[in-house]
Write a protein that holds these residues in place. Sequence first.
Motif, PDB file in Angstrom:
ATOM      1  N   LEU A  72     -21.592   1.270 -14.260  1.00 44.43           N
ATOM      2  CA  LEU A  72     -21.094   1.877 -12.878  1.00 44.43           C
ATOM      3  C   LEU A  72     -19.872   2.923 -13.430  1.00 44.43           C
ATOM      4  O   LEU A  72     -19.494   3.048 -14.286  1.00 44.43           O
ATOM      5  CB  LEU A  72     -20.202   0.588 -12.254  1.00 44.43           C
ATOM      6  N   SER A  73     -19.834   3.833 -12.103  1.00 45.17           N
ATOM      7  CA  SER A  73     -18.617   4.831 -12.234  1.00 45.17           C
ATOM      8  C   SER A  73     -17.533   4.365 -11.727  1.00 45.17           C
ATOM      9  O   SER A  73     -17.297   4.037 -10.459  1.00 45.17           O
ATOM     10  CB  SER A  73     -19.383   6.086 -11.300  1.00 45.17           C
ATOM     11  N   THR A  74     -16.551   3.992 -12.659  1.00 46.64           N
ATOM     12  CA  THR A  74     -15.430   3.504 -12.104  1.00 46.64           C
ATOM     13  C   THR A  74     -14.294   4.634 -11.714  1.00 46.64           C
ATOM     14  O   THR A  74     -13.198   4.273 -11.151  1.00 46.64           O
ATOM     15  CB  THR A  74     -14.645   2.772 -13.297  1.00 46.64           C
ATOM     16  N   GLY A  75     -14.608   5.811 -12.103  1.00 45.79           N
ATOM     17  CA  GLY A  75     -13.507   6.849 -11.815  1.00 45.79           C
ATOM     18  C   GLY A  75     -12.874   6.977 -13.022  1.00 45.79           C
ATOM     19  O   GLY A  75     -12.129   8.155 -13.197  1.00 45.79           O
ATOM     20  N   THR A  76     -12.758   6.213 -14.265  1.00 43.14           N
ATOM     21  CA  THR A  76     -11.894   6.417 -15.356  1.00 43.14           C
ATOM     22  C   THR A  76     -13.086   6.490 -16.545  1.00 43.14           C
ATOM     23  O   THR A  76     -12.517   6.527 -17.643  1.00 43.14           O
ATOM     24  CB  THR A  76     -11.161   5.219 -15.867  1.00 43.14           C
ATOM     25  N   ASN A  77     -14.381   6.421 -16.297  1.00 45.52           N
ATOM     26  CA  ASN A  77     -15.386   6.374 -17.399  1.00 45.52           C
ATOM     27  C   ASN A  77     -16.334   7.744 -17.206  1.00 45.52           C
ATOM     28  O   ASN A  77     -15.972   8.578 -16.091  1.00 45.52           O
ATOM     29  CB  ASN A  77     -16.292   5.450 -17.617  1.00 45.52           C
ATOM     30  N   ASP A  78     -17.257   8.072 -18.017  1.00 50.91           N
ATOM     31  CA  ASP A  78     -17.922   9.293 -17.978  1.00 50.91           C
ATOM     32  C   ASP A  78     -19.352   8.999 -17.257  1.00 50.91           C
ATOM     33  O   ASP A  78     -20.644   9.430 -17.613  1.00 50.91           O
ATOM     34  CB  ASP A  78     -18.046   9.893 -19.203  1.00 50.91           C
ATOM     35  N   ILE A  79     -19.757   7.469 -16.776  1.00 51.96           N
ATOM     36  CA  ILE A  79     -20.928   7.337 -16.248  1.00 51.96           C
ATOM     37  C   ILE A  79     -21.135   8.020 -15.031  1.00 51.96           C
ATOM     38  O   ILE A  79     -20.324   8.087 -14.132  1.00 51.96           O
ATOM     39  CB  ILE A  79     -20.832   5.761 -15.918  1.00 51.96           C
ATOM     40  N   ARG A  80     -22.271   8.911 -14.746  1.00 50.02           N
ATOM     41  CA  ARG A  80     -22.380   9.793 -13.747  1.00 50.02           C
ATOM     42  C   ARG A  80     -23.971   9.660 -13.671  1.00 50.02           C
ATOM     43  O   ARG A  80     -24.722   9.445 -14.521  1.00 50.02           O
ATOM     44  CB  ARG A  80     -22.052  11.216 -14.075  1.00 50.02           C
ATOM     45  N   HIS A  81     -24.455   9.874 -12.446  1.00 47.18           N
ATOM     46  CA  HIS A  81     -25.718   9.961 -12.163  1.00 47.18           C
ATOM     47  C   HIS A  81     -26.479  10.933 -12.842  1.00 47.18           C
ATOM     48  O   HIS A  81     -25.822  12.079 -13.235  1.00 47.18           O
ATOM     49  CB  HIS A  81     -26.060  10.453 -10.591  1.00 47.18           C
ATOM     50  N   PRO A  82     -27.550  10.843 -13.618  1.00 47.09           N
ATOM     51  CA  PRO A  82     -28.614   9.492 -13.299  1.00 47.09           C
ATOM     52  C   PRO A  82     -28.237   8.432 -14.254  1.00 47.09           C
ATOM     53  O   PRO A  82     -29.363   7.753 -14.592  1.00 47.09           O
ATOM     54  CB  PRO A  82     -29.824  10.325 -13.735  1.00 47.09           C
TER      55      PRO A  82
END
Length: 268
Positions: A72-82
């Motif tokens: 998940l993109s929490t706003g504090t990590n670097d998980i982005r689409h895709p």
Amino acid sequence: MNELRDIAYHHGPQRDSLREFDLYYQNYSALPLLCFVHGGAWRSEDKLDHSALARNLVSATTFPVAVPNYRLSTGTNDIRHPDHAQDILEFLVYITSNSSILPRVFDPSKIYLIGHSCSAHMLASILLDSSSISPTLTPPSMILDAVQGIILSEGIYDIDQLVKDFPDYIDWFIKAAFGDPTYSAFNATGLSLRNQNTMRWLIIHSKGDTLINLLQSQRMFTHLRILYGGNACQHVLINSEELDEGHDAILSGKTYLRIVTDFIKADV
């Protein structure tokens, strides 16, 4: 009913609870598999939030149901689409190529996918051709062959239109999930068919949804109809008249369950 929890589909150096799935089933037989991918604006929800729906789907269809998590993109990590959709693709590869080490309760060559809200965009980005912008979402042919149908409810498809209609969504979750580019390249309504894409699509939208407007589903339905051309009536359906519950409330209602079951059983 049998339930297996926390099956890892990603094998890294450490356990990752966001890359595991749960499996619900009644009998040991080669039935089609239903896969429900949760929504949550790319930033929230968990597979366990949908355990009741999974059990209801098993009871209504007799088919086993798999419910995966994804990062998940929490706003504090670097998980982005895709990244989120890439996890779901990895999950699909796992269940279609590792059936021998899973309980033999489903036929890996016959799969139905169910997406809700943001996961509708994720599944569309895998099953339609997003290779020019997201090459890591290119599925192997065994997945395209296995997927019999896709059911997408209350979906996000046209991100440009979404942020135009709901400008607060940019800061709420779009920026965290996609960064700060122009979003048009990621619109599912701009993707073409992959060569082997012959599955059936059902677009569902509730009249009571105040979080995602009907225009999103109408645009996706129109886009798919154009893509399938003269075969559109066989491959693309929409149901936007029967449901009147809220965005998430539809998932616990009897009407949604019946719509999904009728679509799946039409192939059996």
